[in-house]
Design a protein around this motif. Sequence first.
Motif, PDB file in Angstrom:
ATOM      1  N   UNK A 133       0.821  -1.206   0.062  1.00 37.38           N
ATOM      2  CA  UNK A 133      -0.001   0.089   0.123  1.00 37.38           C
ATOM      3  C   UNK A 133       0.835   1.282  -0.091  1.00 37.38           C
ATOM      4  N   UNK A 134       0.439   2.333  -0.379  1.00 36.59           N
ATOM      5  CA  UNK A 134       1.137   3.334  -0.661  1.00 36.59           C
ATOM      6  C   UNK A 134       0.369   4.547  -0.685  1.00 36.59           C
ATOM      7  N   UNK A 135       1.127   5.853  -0.511  1.00 41.48           N
ATOM      8  CA  UNK A 135       0.490   7.226  -0.659  1.00 41.48           C
ATOM      9  C   UNK A 135       1.673   7.997  -1.075  1.00 41.48           C
ATOM     10  N   UNK A 136       1.075   9.058  -2.056  1.00 47.90           N
ATOM     11  CA  UNK A 136       2.244   9.851  -2.426  1.00 47.90           C
ATOM     12  C   UNK A 136       1.649  11.615  -2.520  1.00 47.90           C
ATOM     13  N   UNK A 137       2.519  12.432  -2.461  1.00 50.50           N
ATOM     14  CA  UNK A 137       1.742  13.768  -2.494  1.00 50.50           C
ATOM     15  C   UNK A 137       2.956  14.531  -3.494  1.00 50.50           C
ATOM     16  N   UNK A 138       2.622  15.407  -4.198  1.00 47.79           N
ATOM     17  CA  UNK A 138       3.460  16.207  -5.284  1.00 47.79           C
ATOM     18  C   UNK A 138       3.054  17.683  -5.236  1.00 47.79           C
ATOM     19  N   UNK A 139       4.056  18.601  -5.207  1.00 49.93           N
ATOM     20  CA  UNK A 139       3.530  19.904  -5.211  1.00 49.93           C
ATOM     21  C   UNK A 139       4.421  20.464  -6.403  1.00 49.93           C
ATOM     22  N   UNK A 140       4.011  21.273  -7.448  1.00 46.89           N
ATOM     23  CA  UNK A 140       4.879  22.055  -8.252  1.00 46.89           C
ATOM     24  C   UNK A 140       4.275  23.303  -8.728  1.00 46.89           C
ATOM     25  N   UNK A 141       5.516  24.098  -9.043  1.00 50.15           N
ATOM     26  CA  UNK A 141       5.022  25.587  -9.423  1.00 50.15           C
ATOM     27  C   UNK A 141       5.884  26.048 -10.845  1.00 50.15           C
ATOM     28  N   UNK A 142       5.153  26.379 -11.832  1.00 51.59           N
ATOM     29  CA  UNK A 142       5.825  26.928 -13.054  1.00 51.59           C
ATOM     30  C   UNK A 142       5.440  28.548 -13.188  1.00 51.59           C
ATOM     31  N   UNK A 143       6.419  29.144 -13.484  1.00 54.38           N
ATOM     32  CA  UNK A 143       6.140  30.480 -13.879  1.00 54.38           C
ATOM     33  C   UNK A 143       7.144  30.804 -14.915  1.00 54.38           C
ATOM     34  N   UNK A 144       6.453  31.664 -15.838  1.00 52.45           N
ATOM     35  CA  UNK A 144       6.991  32.032 -17.049  1.00 52.45           C
ATOM     36  C   UNK A 144       6.923  33.819 -17.103  1.00 52.45           C
ATOM     37  N   UNK A 145       7.813  34.388 -17.960  1.00 54.06           N
ATOM     38  CA  UNK A 145       7.380  35.778 -18.176  1.00 54.06           C
ATOM     39  C   UNK A 145       7.436  35.894 -19.730  1.00 54.06           C
ATOM     40  N   UNK A 146       6.448  36.166 -20.475  1.00 57.29           N
ATOM     41  CA  UNK A 146       6.310  36.052 -21.729  1.00 57.29           C
ATOM     42  C   UNK A 146       6.664  37.676 -22.441  1.00 57.29           C
ATOM     43  N   UNK A 147       7.802  37.820 -23.366  1.00 57.85           N
ATOM     44  CA  UNK A 147       8.045  39.169 -23.582  1.00 57.85           C
ATOM     45  C   UNK A 147       8.004  39.015 -25.271  1.00 57.85           C
ATOM     46  N   UNK A 148       7.114  40.026 -25.864  1.00 58.47           N
ATOM     47  CA  UNK A 148       7.005  40.232 -27.434  1.00 58.47           C
ATOM     48  C   UNK A 148       7.406  41.321 -27.703  1.00 58.47           C
ATOM     49  N   UNK A 149       8.482  41.696 -28.271  1.00 59.05           N
ATOM     50  CA  UNK A 149       9.145  43.128 -28.530  1.00 59.05           C
ATOM     51  C   UNK A 149       8.743  43.542 -29.932  1.00 59.05           C
TER      52      UNK A 149
END
Length: 208
Positions: free
Chosen positions: A190-206
């Motif tokens: 038997x098992x249990x798992x937990x996961x947390x993730x964070x993704x950040x981007x900074x899009x620049x179109x010049x």
Amino acid sequence: AYADLMTGFGDKGQEIYQVLGNYSTSEDWGVRLGIKYEERDGTHENITDGTELNNREDLMVRLGVQNDWSDRLRTQILLQYGSSDSFYGVVPVDPDNRSNDVEIDQVEQNSRNDQDISNLRGALRLEYDLSDSLMLTSITSYFDSEAIGIPFDADTFTARVLEFEEPADFEYLSQEFRLNGQSDAFDWFIGASIRTEEVSTNTQLRYS
């Protein structure tokens, strides 16, 4: 103790160096280290500013440690670091002969910043025998990746008209627990798992 060294060379100034080593003084613990470095000149020259495009400068370091603390407790640790610093550009295509685009060694594109990609990975695994038929396992994992300064010449003109850049950061942490058991009739877990993730981007179109 054991160590192995590998080197390689190719055209366009390509160089590869790899070191792999193991060290242990007993059957209860051991260390394993691997390092790989590769560099190569660019495949094309940007005649706008004289820089080389599609070059490579990559580094990878990996360290593993395994230890049996007792007959019941065992641990494994993995650490890995990687980085890449390169100039990536649009691969040119000859409109009159598209099959020979690799032979075009000069292009005109916007000047650009260095690309910088780095990542760090770590994992800790613990195994503990609660009894002769029960084993508890814990696995903790961490990963972080950053991509900084990757401008893309969206218009492929010599002048700066349209440029796209999207630095990104990705990070996650996970934890897993497992309980394994066995008997004369069957094996189970038997098992249990937990996961947390964070993704950040900074899009620049010049636009210029």
